[in-house]
Design an enzyme around this catalytic site. Structure first.
Site, short mmCIF file in Angstrom:
data_model
loop_
_atom_site.label_atom_id
_atom_site.label_comp_id
_atom_site.label_asym_id
_atom_site.label_seq_id
_atom_site.Cartn_x
_atom_site.Cartn_y
_atom_site.Cartn_z
N TYR A 32 80.65 36.42 79.76
CA TYR A 32 81.47 36.00 78.64
C TYR A 32 82.08 34.73 78.74
O TYR A 32 82.43 34.38 79.96
CB TYR A 32 82.87 37.01 78.41
CG TYR A 32 82.68 38.21 77.48
CD1 TYR A 32 82.39 37.97 76.31
CD2 TYR A 32 82.32 39.72 77.79
CE1 TYR A 32 82.02 38.64 75.14
CE2 TYR A 32 82.42 40.62 76.83
CZ TYR A 32 82.07 40.00 75.44
OH TYR A 32 81.97 41.07 74.68
N ASP B 168 69.11 22.56 56.01
CA ASP B 168 68.94 23.63 56.55
C ASP B 168 67.29 23.50 57.08
O ASP B 168 66.79 23.56 56.19
CB ASP B 168 69.26 25.02 55.66
CG ASP B 168 68.92 26.15 56.58
OD1 ASP B 168 68.08 26.11 57.54
OD2 ASP B 168 69.26 27.18 56.11
N LYS C 295 61.20 29.38 65.03
CA LYS C 295 59.93 29.07 64.60
C LYS C 295 59.25 27.92 64.78
O LYS C 295 58.51 28.00 65.79
CB LYS C 295 60.74 28.91 63.04
CG LYS C 295 61.57 30.10 62.13
CD LYS C 295 62.01 29.59 60.72
CE LYS C 295 62.48 30.88 60.23
NZ LYS C 295 64.18 30.86 60.45
N THR D 204 67.34 27.47 62.88
CA THR D 204 66.84 28.69 63.89
C THR D 204 65.96 27.85 64.84
O THR D 204 65.43 27.00 64.70
CB THR D 204 66.49 29.70 63.20
OG1 THR D 204 65.31 29.42 62.28
CG2 THR D 204 67.23 30.61 62.51
N GLU E 281 83.79 32.99 75.47
CA GLU E 281 84.51 32.51 74.58
C GLU E 281 85.27 31.37 74.73
O GLU E 281 86.09 30.97 75.56
CB GLU E 281 85.47 33.63 74.29
CG GLU E 281 84.85 34.65 73.11
CD GLU E 281 85.03 35.96 73.63
OE1 GLU E 281 84.66 36.28 75.06
OE2 GLU E 281 85.31 36.90 73.03
N ARG F 221 64.99 33.67 69.78
CA ARG F 221 65.77 33.81 68.58
C ARG F 221 67.07 33.38 68.78
O ARG F 221 67.75 33.63 69.56
CB ARG F 221 65.89 35.26 68.27
CG ARG F 221 64.34 35.99 68.02
CD ARG F 221 64.54 37.13 67.47
NE ARG F 221 64.60 37.01 65.85
CZ ARG F 221 63.50 36.67 65.17
NH1 ARG F 221 62.29 36.71 65.58
NH2 ARG F 221 63.62 36.67 63.61
N1 DSN Z 1 63.20 35.15 57.85
C1 DSN Z 1 62.99 33.88 57.98
C2 DSN Z 1 61.85 33.49 57.24
O1 DSN Z 1 60.91 34.14 57.34
O2 DSN Z 1 61.70 32.33 56.52
C3 DSN Z 1 64.17 33.62 57.08
O3 DSN Z 1 65.33 34.03 57.22
#
Ligand code: DSN
Length: 463
Positions: A45, A233, A262, A259, A47, A268
């Site tokens: 932890y 974003d 990708k 994120t 925080e 993730r």
């Molecule tokens: N789930 C993501 C995507 O596939 O683009 C976006 O949140």
């Protein structure tokens, strides 16, 4: 390990190994990333922020988090001077919480956000309320001259939480070009006076002109005195920006969220980056504002990802991701398929099947039957529904990781095309009927599935 779980993991390994994954938001991580993500950092932890924690025993976590922040800035911002103007929070857990952290840092309930219309390629976390059938769209429109083709003011069903808190106004892409209409942006700002402008989303296949947006926001400010904060974003583009094959938002935006799983090819997770003036507000927004303890194992996995992305190998990978996607777009178009916006600049091709008499839902289901994994998606000015939209997204990050180049993209496309022929020959009134009919084409499907399996076995994943 428990036998049931072991079997589930084995089955998922086999599924990933033996299918061609064309979902643009997925990728395949290195063993080192998986090891770091599964490491004992998960027990701790922490925080708070570096050096100021609520628990003892965080001397190693402090070093881990500082190094991750250093590397995220190095990998994402290539100019030394510009890098010094930015800060990062690597504790947010997902893209949606990254965006929420920004809203919570700088907005108050009731403030206006101007973001991209979800069915045109935006994202749920940029706010979404839908208009049930029968309800007049833009019913709350206080400005008579706004066209539904330009702006969506939302419906009565506040599907996404942010729509309950903020006043969400959504701009649409241009009906002809299917591109963001930067020329209308100043007009939208003047009409709606948002506090925050967001660009980015899940299904916009073209470059985003961050510099142009900054110019318009500055022009608006000099005319009205109002500062509109700018959030880019870049969840889909993060790896392409790191690899230098997509324009960088860092000269222009105030906040950048993304994120990490990708195009960046990490675990993730997510990151919020911001101009220095906002970092205290962002950190407070994350903790105590939104989250408890950070996922230190995810931060460890991200750090390994960033070491891997800081390389010529990753630059070459990113270039190949885009080359593969551009080729796929060309192949579709040559065969008479309608590719949204007439191509791609990125890792993703959005194909509209409405002129082929078959839904995106049917195409993605049929592809999955032979081991090609995609997702159905709305297209700009969609005539279908989110459950049964006209489009399918085809992305290249995962297959490029497993080594696909132009030859394999050509082969994959040939299989896709043959499959669509089979699917079109059984196009039906209902989805249920379609699934029944295509299932009866077993010998055609088996032949195509064999081609998919052969391609996969030539490019094994390092599991
Ligand atoms: N789930 C993501 C995507 O596939 O683009 C976006 O949140």
């Amino acid at each position: 390990m428990n036998e049931t779980l072991q079997k589930l993991i084995k089955r998922e390994e086999e599924r990933q190994q033996n299918t061609i994954n064309l979902i643009p938001s997925e990728n395949f991580t290195s063993k080192a990333v998986r090891e770091a993500t599964g490491s004992i950092f998960m027990h701790k932890y922490s925080e708070g922020n570096i050096g100021v924690r609520y628990y003892e025993g965080n001397e190693v976590v402090d070093e881990l988090e500082s190094e991750c922040i250093r590397m995220v800035k190095k990998v994402m911002i290539h100019d030394d001077g510009l890098r010094n103007e930015w800060e990062s929070n690597v504790q947010v857990l997902s893209g949606s919480t990254a965006n929420l952290a920004v809203y919570n840092a700088v907005l108050n309930p009731g403030d206006t956000i101007l973001s991209m219309y979800l069915p045109d390629g935006g994202h749920l976390s940029h706010g979404w309320s839908h208009t049930p059938s029968g309800e007049k769209s833009n019913i709350q429109n206080p400005i008579s001259k706004v066209s539904n083709d330009d702006i969506y003011l939302g419906g009565s069903v506040k599907s996404n939480f942010n729509s309950k808190i903020f006043n969400i106004i959504q701009y649409r892409v241009d009906k002809e070009t299917e591109l963001i209409n930067y020329d209308k942006l100043l007009d939208h700002l003047k009409k709606f006076n948002p506090k925050l402008f967001i660009v980015g989303g899940t299904a916009y296949p073209r470059y985003i002109d961050y510099k142009k947006i900054r110019e318009v926001l500055d022009e608006y400010k000099s005319e009205t005195g109002n500062r509109v904060l700018f959030l880019a974003d870049v969840a889909h583009e993060a790896g392409l920006i790191a690899g230098g094959v997509h324009p960088s938002p860092f000269e222009s935006a105030d906040f950048v969220t993304f994120t990490t799983h990708k195009t960046l090819r990490g675990p993730r997770g997510a990151v919020v980056m911001c101009r220095r003036e906002f970092i205290d507000a962002v950190n407070k927004s994350v903790m105590p504002g939104l989250l408890g303890g950070p996922f230190n194992h995810t931060i460890a996995g991200l750090l390994q990802t960033l070491y891997e992305s800081d390389s010529d190998e990753f630059k070459n990978y990113s270039e190949q991701v885009v080359k593969n996607a551009k080729l796929l777009a060309e192949l579709f178009m040559k065969k008479g398929y309608r590719v949204v916006s007439g191509g791609t600049d990125k890792h993703m091709v959005l194909v509209d099947f409405s002129n082929k008499g078959i839904s995106g839902r049917a195409v993605s289901k049929a592809l999955a039957m032979i081991g090609i994994i995609t997702n159905k998606n709305t297209v700009p000015f969609e005539k279908g529904t989110p459950v049964s939209p006209s489009g399918v997204r085809f992305g290249t990050p995962f297959v490029t990781t497993r080594g696909f180049k132009e030859t394999e993209i050509n082969q994959t496309f040939e299989v896709i095309e043959k499959l669509i022929e089979v699917a079109s020959s059984v196009a039906s009134e209902t989805f249920k009927e379609f699934v029944e009919k295509i299932s009866s084409k077993k010998s055609d499907l088996d032949l195509l599935a064999k081609e998919v399996a052969e391609l996969c076995s030539k490019f094994p994943l390092n599991i």
